[in-house]
Design a protein around this motif. Structure first.
Motif, PDB file in Angstrom:
ATOM      1  N   MET A   1       0.827  -1.207   0.000  1.00 35.34           N
ATOM      2  CA  MET A   1       0.000   0.000   0.000  1.00 35.34           C
ATOM      3  C   MET A   1       0.862   1.258   0.000  1.00 35.34           C
ATOM      4  N   PHE A   2       1.905   1.297   0.862  1.00 37.10           N
ATOM      5  CA  PHE A   2       2.720   2.510   0.980  1.00 37.10           C
ATOM      6  C   PHE A   2       3.484   2.784  -0.315  1.00 37.10           C
ATOM      7  N   THR A   3       4.135   1.739  -0.862  1.00 33.59           N
ATOM      8  CA  THR A   3       4.893   1.921  -2.098  1.00 33.59           C
ATOM      9  C   THR A   3       3.970   2.288  -3.256  1.00 33.59           C
ATOM     10  N   GLY A   4       2.817   1.618  -3.344  1.00 32.53           N
ATOM     11  CA  GLY A   4       1.854   1.926  -4.391  1.00 32.53           C
ATOM     12  C   GLY A   4       1.361   3.360  -4.302  1.00 32.53           C
ATOM     13  N   THR A   5       1.153   3.843  -3.069  1.00 27.68           N
ATOM     14  CA  THR A   5       0.703   5.220  -2.877  1.00 27.68           C
ATOM     15  C   THR A   5       1.769   6.215  -3.316  1.00 27.68           C
ATOM     16  N   LEU A   6       3.052   5.926  -3.028  1.00 27.59           N
ATOM     17  CA  LEU A   6       4.127   6.815  -3.457  1.00 27.59           C
ATOM     18  C   LEU A   6       4.210   6.874  -4.986  1.00 27.59           C
ATOM     19  N   PHE A   7       4.041   5.727  -5.643  1.00 31.35           N
ATOM     20  CA  PHE A   7       4.043   5.734  -7.105  1.00 31.35           C
ATOM     21  C   PHE A   7       2.847   6.531  -7.650  1.00 31.35           C
ATOM     22  N   ALA A   8       1.680   6.409  -7.013  1.00 31.54           N
ATOM     23  CA  ALA A   8       0.505   7.177  -7.438  1.00 31.54           C
ATOM     24  C   ALA A   8       0.743   8.675  -7.250  1.00 31.54           C
ATOM     25  N   LEU A   9       1.410   9.050  -6.157  1.00 30.99           N
ATOM     26  CA  LEU A   9       1.742  10.458  -5.924  1.00 30.99           C
ATOM     27  C   LEU A   9       2.668  10.977  -7.013  1.00 30.99           C
ATOM     28  N   ALA A  10       3.689  10.200  -7.353  1.00 26.21           N
ATOM     29  CA  ALA A  10       4.621  10.614  -8.403  1.00 26.21           C
ATOM     30  C   ALA A  10       3.898  10.767  -9.741  1.00 26.21           C
ATOM     31  N   ALA A  11       3.004   9.824 -10.057  1.00 23.81           N
ATOM     32  CA  ALA A  11       2.236   9.917 -11.298  1.00 23.81           C
ATOM     33  C   ALA A  11       1.383  11.180 -11.313  1.00 23.81           C
ATOM     34  N   GLY A  12       0.748  11.496 -10.174  1.00 30.92           N
ATOM     35  CA  GLY A  12      -0.082  12.691 -10.105  1.00 30.92           C
ATOM     36  C   GLY A  12       0.715  13.961 -10.316  1.00 30.92           C
ATOM     37  N   LEU A  13       1.910  14.045  -9.722  1.00 33.23           N
ATOM     38  CA  LEU A  13       2.761  15.222  -9.903  1.00 33.23           C
ATOM     39  C   LEU A  13       3.165  15.389 -11.366  1.00 33.23           C
ATOM     40  N   LEU A  14       3.440  14.277 -12.037  1.00 34.41           N
ATOM     41  CA  LEU A  14       3.840  14.343 -13.443  1.00 34.41           C
ATOM     42  C   LEU A  14       2.647  14.632 -14.341  1.00 34.41           C
ATOM     43  N   TRP A  15       1.516  13.986 -14.085  1.00 39.06           N
ATOM     44  CA  TRP A  15       0.333  14.196 -14.924  1.00 39.06           C
ATOM     45  C   TRP A  15      -0.235  15.603 -14.782  1.00 39.06           C
ATOM     46  N   GLY A  16      -0.011  16.230 -13.640  1.00 36.97           N
ATOM     47  CA  GLY A  16      -0.484  17.596 -13.483  1.00 36.97           C
ATOM     48  C   GLY A  16       0.101  18.538 -14.513  1.00 36.97           C
ATOM     49  N   LEU A  17       1.270  18.173 -15.077  1.00 33.21           N
ATOM     50  CA  LEU A  17       1.921  19.017 -16.078  1.00 33.21           C
ATOM     51  C   LEU A  17       1.088  19.149 -17.353  1.00 33.21           C
ATOM     52  N   VAL A  18       0.238  18.151 -17.657  1.00 34.21           N
ATOM     53  CA  VAL A  18      -0.514  18.204 -18.912  1.00 34.21           C
ATOM     54  C   VAL A  18      -1.557  19.313 -18.898  1.00 34.21           C
ATOM     55  N   PHE A  19      -1.929  19.797 -17.711  1.00 30.90           N
ATOM     56  CA  PHE A  19      -2.887  20.892 -17.625  1.00 30.90           C
ATOM     57  C   PHE A  19      -2.220  22.231 -17.917  1.00 30.90           C
ATOM     58  N   GLY A 247       5.741  14.619 -23.262  1.00 31.06           N
ATOM     59  CA  GLY A 247       5.779  13.231 -23.713  1.00 31.06           C
ATOM     60  C   GLY A 247       6.659  12.362 -22.827  1.00 31.06           C
ATOM     61  N   LEU A 248       7.816  12.900 -22.402  1.00 32.89           N
ATOM     62  CA  LEU A 248       8.722  12.126 -21.556  1.00 32.89           C
ATOM     63  C   LEU A 248       8.237  12.057 -20.112  1.00 32.89           C
ATOM     64  N   LEU A 249       7.922  13.218 -19.532  1.00 35.19           N
ATOM     65  CA  LEU A 249       7.602  13.276 -18.106  1.00 35.19           C
ATOM     66  C   LEU A 249       6.193  12.778 -17.808  1.00 35.19           C
ATOM     67  N   ALA A 250       5.205  13.323 -18.516  1.00 32.37           N
ATOM     68  CA  ALA A 250       3.819  12.976 -18.206  1.00 32.37           C
ATOM     69  C   ALA A 250       3.403  11.660 -18.851  1.00 32.37           C
ATOM     70  N   SER A 251       3.765  11.475 -20.130  1.00 35.92           N
ATOM     71  CA  SER A 251       3.271  10.289 -20.841  1.00 35.92           C
ATOM     72  C   SER A 251       4.019   9.028 -20.451  1.00 35.92           C
ATOM     73  N   TRP A 252       5.365   9.016 -20.636  1.00 38.93           N
ATOM     74  CA  TRP A 252       6.092   7.774 -20.360  1.00 38.93           C
ATOM     75  C   TRP A 252       6.348   7.581 -18.872  1.00 38.93           C
ATOM     76  N   LEU A 253       7.005   8.558 -18.222  1.00 36.82           N
ATOM     77  CA  LEU A 253       7.346   8.382 -16.821  1.00 36.82           C
ATOM     78  C   LEU A 253       6.102   8.366 -15.939  1.00 36.82           C
ATOM     79  N   GLY A 254       5.119   9.210 -16.250  1.00 33.79           N
ATOM     80  CA  GLY A 254       3.866   9.201 -15.496  1.00 33.79           C
ATOM     81  C   GLY A 254       3.136   7.877 -15.628  1.00 33.79           C
ATOM     82  N   THR A 255       3.095   7.334 -16.863  1.00 32.25           N
ATOM     83  CA  THR A 255       2.452   6.034 -17.081  1.00 32.25           C
ATOM     84  C   THR A 255       3.195   4.931 -16.355  1.00 32.25           C
ATOM     85  N   LEU A 256       4.529   4.997 -16.370  1.00 28.38           N
ATOM     86  CA  LEU A 256       5.328   3.998 -15.651  1.00 28.38           C
ATOM     87  C   LEU A 256       4.997   4.020 -14.157  1.00 28.38           C
ATOM     88  N   CYS A 257       4.974   5.210 -13.555  1.00 31.70           N
ATOM     89  CA  CYS A 257       4.653   5.311 -12.124  1.00 31.70           C
ATOM     90  C   CYS A 257       3.243   4.807 -11.845  1.00 31.70           C
TER      91      CYS A 257
END
Length: 326
Positions: A1-19, A247-257
């Protein structure tokens, strides 16, 4: 749960860039921004495919079809709706409509139940899910109310344009309700597969779609006599750099997280953690405005965070493992 939550947080920080993208290049049509972003994503995935070649060789024809569907709906169509919405309604309003995703995904995932072949958990009881959903929904409603009040106070506000932006944001919500649930089902049905390889596979699947869409947009501009300068518009350096950064930060790295989070968390919990994207996008929007959010907005953010923390307390109990689908 903790590790999954950290990855979700990282994805959210990266995906926020698309706005931020549609606000930085407002003169570029939403279609060009959508196809440009995912064309960059696909090109970035090409060299990454060499490093992930072992994981990609494990994918079957059915897996590639699934990657293609995910790329079309969750990438291109979603961002086409979102960029169009932001250009018409500004940053915060579409952000908060997208912010309903934690509630919509959690409810949809709970109603959808178990798909054959995926790792099975007991559906969360609504009594356990309701408090976090109520807190998140209240926070979203409060921030929306603040933005609508601000909109009505503007003498030159185009309410019709804002309404269209809101409707397009709802279309984006529909796309991204389907995407994370379907993506999580594949990942949890294949716990032995690489989340990074799956992110790269989606990038490769996106490339031909984005290339076709970009060429089609170029042809449409030429046939309609549009004065828009193709292939990269009036600010080619800014546009290309922005597309590759997203494309690098939000699409690939965000999707990976997000794939890492989805492989560790049940969809009902992971869906609520998309609230991190909403919080990040709001923060970026207010930075671009050069303003500090008011008391109502801050209160809404507190409710969103409280809802996330409550959601993490609700853990579904696993059932017997099922065989993986072909």
């Amino acid at each position: 749960m903790f590790t999954g939550t950290l990855f979700a947080l990282a994805a959210g920080l990266l995906w926020g860039l698309v706005f931020v993208g549609p606000l930085l290049v407002p003169e570029y049509p939403a279609a060009l921004q959508s196809f440009g972003r995912y064309l960059a994503f696909g090109l970035i995935a090409l060299p990454l495919a060499w490093f992930d070649r072992a994981a990609l060789r494990q994918l079957t024809r059915a897996d590639w079809r699934e990657a293609l569907r995910l790329a079309l709906v969750g990438n291109i169509v979603y961002y086409l709706f979102l960029a169009s919405a932001i250009q018409r309604a500004g940053g915060p309003l579409p952000t908060m409509i997208i912010g309903t995703l934690p509630v919509v995904i959690a409810i949809t995932a709970n109603l959808r139940g178990h798909r054959a072949g995926t790792r099975r958990e007991q559906p969360l009881r609504w009594s356990r899910l309701a408090p976090s959903l109520l807190l998140i929904a209240s926070g979203i409603a409060l921030v929306n109310q603040v933005e609508l009040t601000r909109l009505r106070a503007e003498p030159d506000a185009d309410l019709g344009r804002y309404a269209l932006g809101a409707a397009l944001a709802v279309g984006a919500v529909a796309c991204w309700t389907w995407y994370p649930i379907r993506n999580a089902e594949w990942l949890r049905a294949h716990p032995d597969r690489s989340p990074r390889g799956w992110a790269t596979a989606q990038g490769l699947a996106t490339l031909p779609l984005a290339l076709f869409g970009y060429a089609l947009t170029w042809a449409w501009f030429a046939l309609s006599g549009s004065p828009f300068a193709m292939p990269f518009g009036p600010r080619p350096g800014d546009f290309v750099a922005l597309m590759f950064a997203i494309g690098l930060l939000a699409s690939w790295l965000g999707t990976l997280c997000w794939n890492e989070a989805s492989q560790r968390l049940p969809p009902t919990i992971a869906g609520q953690l998309i609230v991190f994207e909403t919080l990040s996008a709001l923060a970026y929007a207010f930075v671009l405005r050069g303003q500090w959010p008011g008391g109502g907005t801050l209160a809404g953010i507190v409710l969103l965070v409280a809802g996330v923390l409550w959601a993490l307390r609700a853990r579904p109990e696993p059932e017997a493992a099922q065989a993986h689908p072909n």
